[in-house]
Design an enzyme around this catalytic site. Structure first.
Site, PDB file in Angstrom:
ATOM      1  CD  GLU A 150      -1.175  -0.327   3.720  1.00 31.25           C
ATOM      2  OE1 GLU A 150      -2.265  -0.879   3.578  1.00 31.25           O
ATOM      3  OE2 GLU A 150      -0.761   0.176   4.778  1.00 31.25           O
TER       4      GLU A 150
ATOM      5  NE  ARG B  22       7.913   9.174   0.344  1.00 30.48           N
ATOM      6  CZ  ARG B  22       7.943  10.187   1.216  1.00 30.48           C
ATOM      7  NH1 ARG B  22       8.168  11.405   0.795  1.00 30.48           N
ATOM      8  NH2 ARG B  22       7.792   9.978   2.507  1.00 30.48           N
TER       9      ARG B  22
ATOM     10  NE  ARG C 250       7.734  15.037   2.124  1.00 29.28           N
ATOM     11  CZ  ARG C 250       8.964  14.733   1.789  1.00 29.28           C
ATOM     12  NH1 ARG C 250       9.620  15.481   0.940  1.00 29.28           N
ATOM     13  NH2 ARG C 250       9.564  13.683   2.308  1.00 29.28           N
TER      14      ARG C 250
ATOM     15  CB  CYS D  40       6.156  35.287  11.233  1.00 35.31           C
ATOM     16  SG  CYS D  40       5.509  36.636  10.274  1.00 35.31           S
TER      17      CYS D  40
ATOM     18  CE1 TYR E 153       1.997  10.948   3.224  1.00 37.69           C
ATOM     19  CE2 TYR E 153       3.877  10.429   1.827  1.00 37.69           C
ATOM     20  CZ  TYR E 153       2.808  10.020   2.597  1.00 37.69           C
ATOM     21  OH  TYR E 153       2.554   8.684   2.734  1.00 37.69           O
TER      22      TYR E 153
HETATM   23  N1  LLP Z   1       0.637   2.500   5.019  1.00 35.00           N
HETATM   24  C1  LLP Z   1       0.665   3.039   6.239  1.00 35.00           C
HETATM   25  C2  LLP Z   1       0.044   2.317   7.355  1.00 35.00           C
HETATM   26  C3  LLP Z   1       1.276   4.276   6.453  1.00 35.00           C
HETATM   27  O1  LLP Z   1       1.299   4.798   7.676  1.00 35.00           O
HETATM   28  C4  LLP Z   1       1.862   4.961   5.364  1.00 35.00           C
HETATM   29  C5  LLP Z   1       2.489   6.279   5.553  1.00 35.00           C
HETATM   30  C6  LLP Z   1       1.796   4.360   4.092  1.00 35.00           C
HETATM   31  C7  LLP Z   1       1.179   3.130   3.956  1.00 35.00           C
HETATM   32  C8  LLP Z   1       2.360   5.023   2.870  1.00 35.00           C
HETATM   33  O2  LLP Z   1       3.707   5.283   2.975  1.00 35.00           O
HETATM   34  P1  LLP Z   1       4.493   5.822   1.697  1.00 35.00           P
HETATM   35  O3  LLP Z   1       4.457   4.756   0.642  1.00 35.00           O
HETATM   36  O4  LLP Z   1       3.817   7.044   1.228  1.00 35.00           O
HETATM   37  O5  LLP Z   1       5.867   6.089   2.180  1.00 35.00           O
HETATM   38  N2  LLP Z   1       4.575  12.994   5.685  1.00 35.00           N
HETATM   39  C9  LLP Z   1       5.741  12.155   5.514  1.00 35.00           C
HETATM   40  C10 LLP Z   1       5.367  10.711   5.226  1.00 35.00           C
HETATM   41  C11 LLP Z   1       4.479  10.102   6.283  1.00 35.00           C
HETATM   42  C12 LLP Z   1       4.029   8.704   5.957  1.00 35.00           C
HETATM   43  C13 LLP Z   1       3.020   8.220   6.914  1.00 35.00           C
HETATM   44  N3  LLP Z   1       2.544   6.895   6.653  1.00 35.00           N
HETATM   45  C14 LLP Z   1       6.608  12.752   4.399  1.00 35.00           C
HETATM   46  O6  LLP Z   1       6.227  13.759   3.813  1.00 35.00           O
HETATM   47  O7  LLP Z   1       7.680  12.246   4.123  1.00 35.00           O
END
Ligand code: LLP
Length: 443
Positions: A286, A289, A325, A359, A388
């Site tokens: 799943e 990104r 980010r 700010c 994100y």
């Molecule tokens: N599954 C679960 C249970 C998750 O918590 C997440 C991401 C994903 C899948 C997807 O992860 P991805 O493939 O997108 O890495 N805001 C942060 C990233 C936080 C991810 C949170 N959980 C950033 O901008 O790097």
């Protein structure tokens, strides 16, 4: 008009191939500048054809897996519809994301709700949604969450999120796999599963997520992680009988820096298959990104240019409220001056600090980066912002959130309008109205 690559890297053009990363340089500067002129800035641009390409590469690397999209990366309805249409499921982290997935047309069987310390209203919503949309799976990360589901009369499809004790990712704040907050500790998982099965839940799978933004260099961590999940899955199958799926989460990194190499998806897939090979359950992944990061750019306009003794400060109309980010994770995003590119200006390249209007000193997109000398009115593109980006935008400093446009084939459309200050102040104004409607105390 289209912001896609000149010569088309479109999913509809079979000649164009499907490169593992689309770099900021590959976007058409003129077309992006036109979008900024038409829709104003700051503006998120998302290419749905690229989202489809990213899905196709995942399918090619994981042909036997059930692939879902983690909506938290970018929950825009257009993205959800595009990926559902391509055959992906949707992983949701909240009632709001569930509502969006169902509104985008997801069937219950295409939806997983992963509950992390779920507020009561989220659980109420998920239980009702599961009732109305058979096949929906709720993934619990604590025994307590299972109790709360039982209290609501739920004994339907249940997955258990396990904490594998191994984390990885681009920043300590996103390494969930080793963080006690997430999932049932591995050594208790089988007991919790057996107990849930005894209580009549339809135990369908186990889930673990190592963290986010895992790069190719961390393949060893990935191997250890999937090996641990494989062991757990075998124990779980031995205890509760059949499992439908073993979900190893998301986390696949994408290169943000110009010289960073893309993740070798095939190696990741092979390591995963090796670890889970003999487990009699469907592999599920799943990512979030990976689907959307390089499908998006953020356009912003230069409003102030200032020579400071240490650096040239370039003030832009996007800030940490638009894209958090860099401020939150020190994340690197490529930046391109579209005006300088489009006019083929011979501008000097000098170190510049691109800063937003908020700010806080953390409100910078880069510090001392070599870029063509900016001028007031220039349009800049900030790359790899499809994941994100908008999702983490805020109204800090009473700033309205930006608009989003999507590109699809030759079509360009506004997908979400820009907020106004009136949107930002509305909850406060309507609260007052509600209070005014209320009878006086004591009446
Ligand atoms: N599954 C679960 C249970 C998750 O918590 C997440 C991401 C994903 C899948 C997807 O992860 P991805 O493939 O997108 O890495 N805001 C942060 C990233 C936080 C991810 C949170 N959980 C950033 O901008 O790097």
């Amino acid at each position: 008009m289209s912001g896609r690559r000149e010569g088309a890297s479109s999913a509809t053009d079979p000649e164009a191939g499907n490169p593992p990363i689309r770099r900021l340089d590959g976007w058409d500067a003129d077309a992006l500048s036109d979008l900024a002129a038409t829709y104003d800035t700051p503006l998120y641009v998302l290419d749905l054809d690229r989202v489809r390409e990213n899905h196709r590469r995942l399918e090619a690397a994981f042909p036997d897996a059930e692939i879902s999209y983690a909506a938290k990366a970018n929950a825009l309805g257009d993205v959800l519809e595009t990926l559902l249409d391509a055959g992906a499921g949707i992983e949701c982290a909240s009632a709001g994301e569930l509502e969006r997935a169902l509104a985008a047309g997801a069937a219950g069987s295409e939806v997983h709700y992963t509950a992390v310390n779920p507020p009561a209203a989220d659980l109420d919503y998920a239980v009702e949604a599961a009732d109305e949309h058979p096949g929906l799976t709720i993934v619990a990360g604590a025994r307590d969450t299972i109790d709360r589901l039982a209290e609501r009369g739920y004994d339907g499809r249940l997955g258990l999120r396990v904490n594998p004790g191994i984390g990885a990712g681009h920043h300590e704040k996103v390494r969930t796999g080793s963080d006690a907050k997430f999932g049932v500790p591995a050594d208790r998982a089988v007991d919790v599963l057996a107990d849930a099965a005894d209580r009549g839940f339809d135990v369908v799978g186990i889930h673990a997520h190592v963290g986010s933004g895992v790069s190719g260099d961390a393949l060893e961590s990935h191997r250890k992680f999937v090996a641990r999940v494989g062991d757990l899955a075998r124990d779980a199958v031995a205890t509760v009988g059949e499992l439908e799926f073993v979900d190893v989460g998301g986390g696949f990194g994408v290169p943000y820096r110009e010289d960073e190499q893309p993740l070798d998806l095939e190696s990741v897939a092979e390591a995963t298959r090796d670890a889970l090979g003999e487990v009699d359950a469907q592999l599920a992944i799943e990512p979030g990104r990976y689907f959307v990061a390089d499908a998006g750019v953020l356009l912003t306009r230069v409003n102030t240019v200032k020579e400071a003794p240490e650096t040239a400060v370039v003030g832009v109309d996007a800030g940490m409220t638009t894209l958090i980010r860099p401020a939150m994770y020190d994340a690197y995003h490529p930046i391109r001056n579209l005006t300088a590119d489009a006019t083929a200006d011979e501008r000097e390249t000098i170190p510049q600090t691109v800063a937003g209007p908020i700010c806080e000193s953390g409100d910078v997109f880069c510090a001392d980066r070599e870029l063509p000398a900016s001028e007031r009115g220039d349009t800049l593109a900030i790359g790899n912002t499809g994941a994100y980006g908008y999702e983490m935008a805020s109204n800090y400093n009473s700033r309205p959130r930006p608009a989003s446009v999507v590109l699809e084939g030759d079509d360009v459309r506004l997908s979400r309008r820009r907020e106004t200050v009136a949107d930002v102040t509305r909850p406060e104004r309507t609260a007052r109205e509600t209070v005014e409607d209320k009878p006086e105390r004591g009446e």
